[in-house]
Design a protein around this motif. Structure first.
Motif, mmCIF file in Angstrom:
data_model
loop_
_atom_site.group_PDB
_atom_site.id
_atom_site.type_symbol
_atom_site.label_atom_id
_atom_site.label_comp_id
_atom_site.label_asym_id
_atom_site.label_seq_id
_atom_site.Cartn_x
_atom_site.Cartn_y
_atom_site.Cartn_z
ATOM 1 N N THR A 26 0.821 -1.204 0.000
ATOM 2 C CA THR A 26 0.000 0.000 0.000
ATOM 3 C C THR A 26 0.858 1.258 0.000
ATOM 4 O OG1 THR A 26 -1.816 -1.102 1.140
ATOM 5 C CG2 THR A 26 -1.755 1.307 1.258
ATOM 6 N N PHE A 27 1.846 1.322 0.889
ATOM 7 C CA PHE A 27 2.737 2.486 0.943
ATOM 8 C C PHE A 27 3.476 2.651 -0.376
ATOM 9 C CE2 PHE A 27 6.978 4.236 1.588
ATOM 10 C CZ PHE A 27 6.670 5.456 2.176
ATOM 11 N N THR A 28 3.952 1.545 -0.930
ATOM 12 C CA THR A 28 4.671 1.599 -2.204
ATOM 13 C C THR A 28 3.786 2.144 -3.312
ATOM 14 O OG1 THR A 28 6.040 -0.291 -1.566
ATOM 15 C CG2 THR A 28 5.936 0.247 -3.908
ATOM 16 N N ALA A 29 2.550 1.655 -3.383
ATOM 17 C CA ALA A 29 1.641 2.091 -4.444
ATOM 18 C C ALA A 29 1.300 3.570 -4.321
ATOM 19 C CB ALA A 29 0.365 1.252 -4.412
ATOM 20 N N ILE A 30 1.098 4.055 -3.095
ATOM 21 C CA ILE A 30 0.744 5.465 -2.913
ATOM 22 C C ILE A 30 1.913 6.374 -3.287
ATOM 23 C CG2 ILE A 30 0.111 7.213 -1.213
ATOM 24 C CD1 ILE A 30 -1.499 5.057 0.233
ATOM 25 N N THR A 31 3.129 6.018 -2.867
ATOM 26 C CA THR A 31 4.281 6.849 -3.229
ATOM 27 C C THR A 31 4.555 6.791 -4.729
ATOM 28 O OG1 THR A 31 5.780 5.010 -2.660
ATOM 29 C CG2 THR A 31 5.402 6.690 -0.975
ATOM 30 N N GLN A 32 4.122 5.728 -5.386
ATOM 31 C CA GLN A 32 4.271 5.658 -6.836
ATOM 32 C C GLN A 32 3.416 6.703 -7.544
ATOM 33 O OE1 GLN A 32 3.464 1.553 -7.795
ATOM 34 N NE2 GLN A 32 5.626 1.013 -7.853
ATOM 35 N N LEU A 33 2.378 7.192 -6.869
ATOM 36 C CA LEU A 33 1.602 8.283 -7.448
ATOM 37 C C LEU A 33 2.486 9.506 -7.654
ATOM 38 C CD1 LEU A 33 -1.754 8.103 -5.431
ATOM 39 C CD2 LEU A 33 -1.363 7.395 -7.792
ATOM 40 N N GLY A 34 3.411 9.714 -6.730
ATOM 41 C CA GLY A 34 4.327 10.833 -6.874
ATOM 42 C C GLY A 34 5.240 10.685 -8.073
ATOM 43 N N THR A 35 5.771 9.481 -8.261
ATOM 44 C CA THR A 35 6.667 9.278 -9.393
ATOM 45 C C THR A 35 5.908 9.286 -10.716
ATOM 46 O OG1 THR A 35 6.560 6.898 -8.877
ATOM 47 C CG2 THR A 35 8.519 8.083 -8.175
ATOM 48 N N GLU A 36 4.669 8.794 -10.716
ATOM 49 C CA GLU A 36 3.896 8.848 -11.950
ATOM 50 C C GLU A 36 3.463 10.270 -12.285
ATOM 51 O OE1 GLU A 36 3.453 6.463 -14.339
ATOM 52 O OE2 GLU A 36 4.995 5.654 -13.031
ATOM 53 N N LEU A 37 3.299 11.093 -11.272
ATOM 54 C CA LEU A 37 3.039 12.507 -11.536
ATOM 55 C C LEU A 37 4.247 13.121 -12.249
ATOM 56 C CD1 LEU A 37 1.261 14.991 -11.261
ATOM 57 C CD2 LEU A 37 2.254 15.373 -8.972
ATOM 58 N N ALA A 38 5.444 12.652 -11.901
ATOM 59 C CA ALA A 38 6.646 13.112 -12.588
ATOM 60 C C ALA A 38 6.601 12.731 -14.070
ATOM 61 C CB ALA A 38 7.885 12.519 -11.919
ATOM 62 N N VAL A 39 6.069 11.533 -14.367
ATOM 63 C CA VAL A 39 5.918 11.114 -15.764
ATOM 64 C C VAL A 39 4.959 12.051 -16.488
ATOM 65 C CG1 VAL A 39 5.079 9.290 -17.284
ATOM 66 C CG2 VAL A 39 6.439 8.699 -15.285
ATOM 67 N N LEU A 40 3.846 12.384 -15.834
ATOM 68 C CA LEU A 40 2.869 13.286 -16.447
ATOM 69 C C LEU A 40 3.494 14.644 -16.766
ATOM 70 C CD1 LEU A 40 -0.424 12.679 -14.403
ATOM 71 C CD2 LEU A 40 0.243 11.714 -16.605
ATOM 72 N N ILE A 41 4.318 15.133 -15.856
ATOM 73 C CA ILE A 41 4.955 16.431 -16.067
ATOM 74 C C ILE A 41 5.987 16.341 -17.186
ATOM 75 C CG2 ILE A 41 6.396 18.223 -15.035
ATOM 76 C CD1 ILE A 41 3.537 18.158 -13.973
ATOM 77 N N PHE A 42 6.835 15.322 -17.160
ATOM 78 C CA PHE A 42 7.927 15.229 -18.126
ATOM 79 C C PHE A 42 7.410 14.981 -19.545
ATOM 80 C CE2 PHE A 42 11.450 13.288 -20.415
ATOM 81 C CZ PHE A 42 12.504 14.116 -20.046
ATOM 82 N N PHE A 43 6.403 14.116 -19.649
ATOM 83 C CA PHE A 43 5.847 13.776 -20.964
ATOM 84 C C PHE A 43 4.494 14.461 -21.187
ATOM 85 C CE2 PHE A 43 8.501 10.014 -19.927
ATOM 86 C CZ PHE A 43 9.356 10.069 -21.009
ATOM 87 N N ARG A 44 4.286 15.629 -20.581
ATOM 88 C CA ARG A 44 2.983 16.294 -20.610
ATOM 89 C C ARG A 44 2.505 16.588 -22.031
ATOM 90 N NH1 ARG A 44 6.922 19.496 -18.872
ATOM 91 N NH2 ARG A 44 7.279 21.558 -19.805
ATOM 92 N N LYS A 45 3.414 16.965 -22.924
ATOM 93 C CA LYS A 45 3.000 17.269 -24.292
ATOM 94 C C LYS A 45 2.510 16.015 -25.001
ATOM 95 C CE LYS A 45 6.053 21.268 -24.874
ATOM 96 N NZ LYS A 45 7.180 21.857 -25.654
#
Length: 288
Positions: free
Chosen positions: A42-61
């Motif tokens: 559970t903790f791992t999956a929730i913190t992965q939201l942070g890293t996936e937000l990084a994907v959204l920002i980096f590949f936003r276009k």
């Protein structure tokens, strides 16, 4: 979990999520060595939201273009613009490929979640998987033709890469490592294999993270003892924020690195880490 532990685990999550070395394995290893106990899926999956937000920002276009055209493809077929998108726009096709490629991990995660949590988090399994999939990554990187780009992704390739991503449910495999390896086997160049891997992970990781967040919150409210070890809101948010910031920097560095260099350092690291874990388990310093 106190804030110091959260900061360290968030840092580990951010550093390892996008490298082909398995973030879930590293979080478990660090927690065990520090004597903090199992942080849990559970903790791992929730913190992965942070890293996936990084994907959204980096590949936003890329993501914004794909989502926008995919939704517009359902517009009025009488309009020439929407009809043109519907018939053969590569971004619409890529959107469908990502959806199809996500299906295997969704099905496997739903059907096998309890088995994965209980049976596949052994340190012995992590050590062996690190070595085996490290070797597979090395072979894929060396033998792959590296002639295709993201524009060449087909439905078949998307499904195969999605099946490889499914293997990442086993700690030690690495989501990016498994899907990137399959991309390399199918003939994609390194940046394209990694880029599609990151795009493919977005729906699965966000879905898993949101589900785990809901589960954690409802368990806390219900005070259900079967929900597992709980974590405070503050430390979990801190870990997620750190994972986002560090993860964003790691994506940029990784994409720049693999544009001219191979995955060999990660292959060597995985094999060495797996060997060290086996040694520590054998002498009793780590428990399985």
């Amino acid at each position: 979990m106190d804030y110091l532990q959260a900061i360290i685990l968030g840092l580990v999550q951010g550093l390892t999520e996008f490298l082909p070395i398995s973030s879930s394995a590293h979080i478990k290893i660090v927690s065990e060595l520090a004597g903090w106990g199992e942080p849990g899926a559970t903790f791992t999956a929730i913190t992965q939201l942070g890293t996936e937000l990084a994907v959204l920002i980096f590949f936003r276009k890329d993501i914004g273009r794909i989502i926008g055209k995919w939704f517009r493809s359902f517009g009025s077929k009488g309009g020439s613009h929407s009809a043109g998108i519907q018939k053969g726009d590569p971004d619409v096709r890529l959107g469908w490929i990502i959806i199809i490629g996500t299906i295997p991990i969704v099905i496997a995660g739903f059907l096998l979640q309890h088995y994965i949590r209980d049976q596949l988090r052994s340190m012995w399994i992590i050590a062996i998987v690190l070595i085996v999939f490290g070797i597979l990554l090395g072979l894929a990187d060396r033998l792959g033709r590296r002639t295709k780009t993201v524009a060449d992704v087909t439905y078949r390739d998307g499904l195969l890469i999605g099946l490889a991503q499914m293997l990442a449910l086993v700690p030690g495999v690495s989501r990016s490592g498994a899907s990137t390896s399959m991309g390399l086997v199918l003939g994609y160049d390194r940046p394209s294999a990694a880029r599609f891997s990151f795009l493919l992970a977005v729906p699965a990781v966000f879905g898993s993270g949101l589900y785990e967040t809901y589960t954690a919150l409802t368990c806390k409210v219900a005070e259900d003892a079967t929900c597992g070890q709980g974590y405070g809101l503050g430390p979990t948010v801190a870990a997620t924020v750190i994972a986002f910031v560090v993860g964003l920097a790691v994506i940029a560095l990784l994409m720049r690195y693999i544009s001219t260099r191979s995955f060999l350092p990660f292959v060597i690291y995985r094999i060495l880490l797996g060997g060290v874990l086996i040694a520590l388990l054998s002498v009793g310093i780590l428990q399985s």
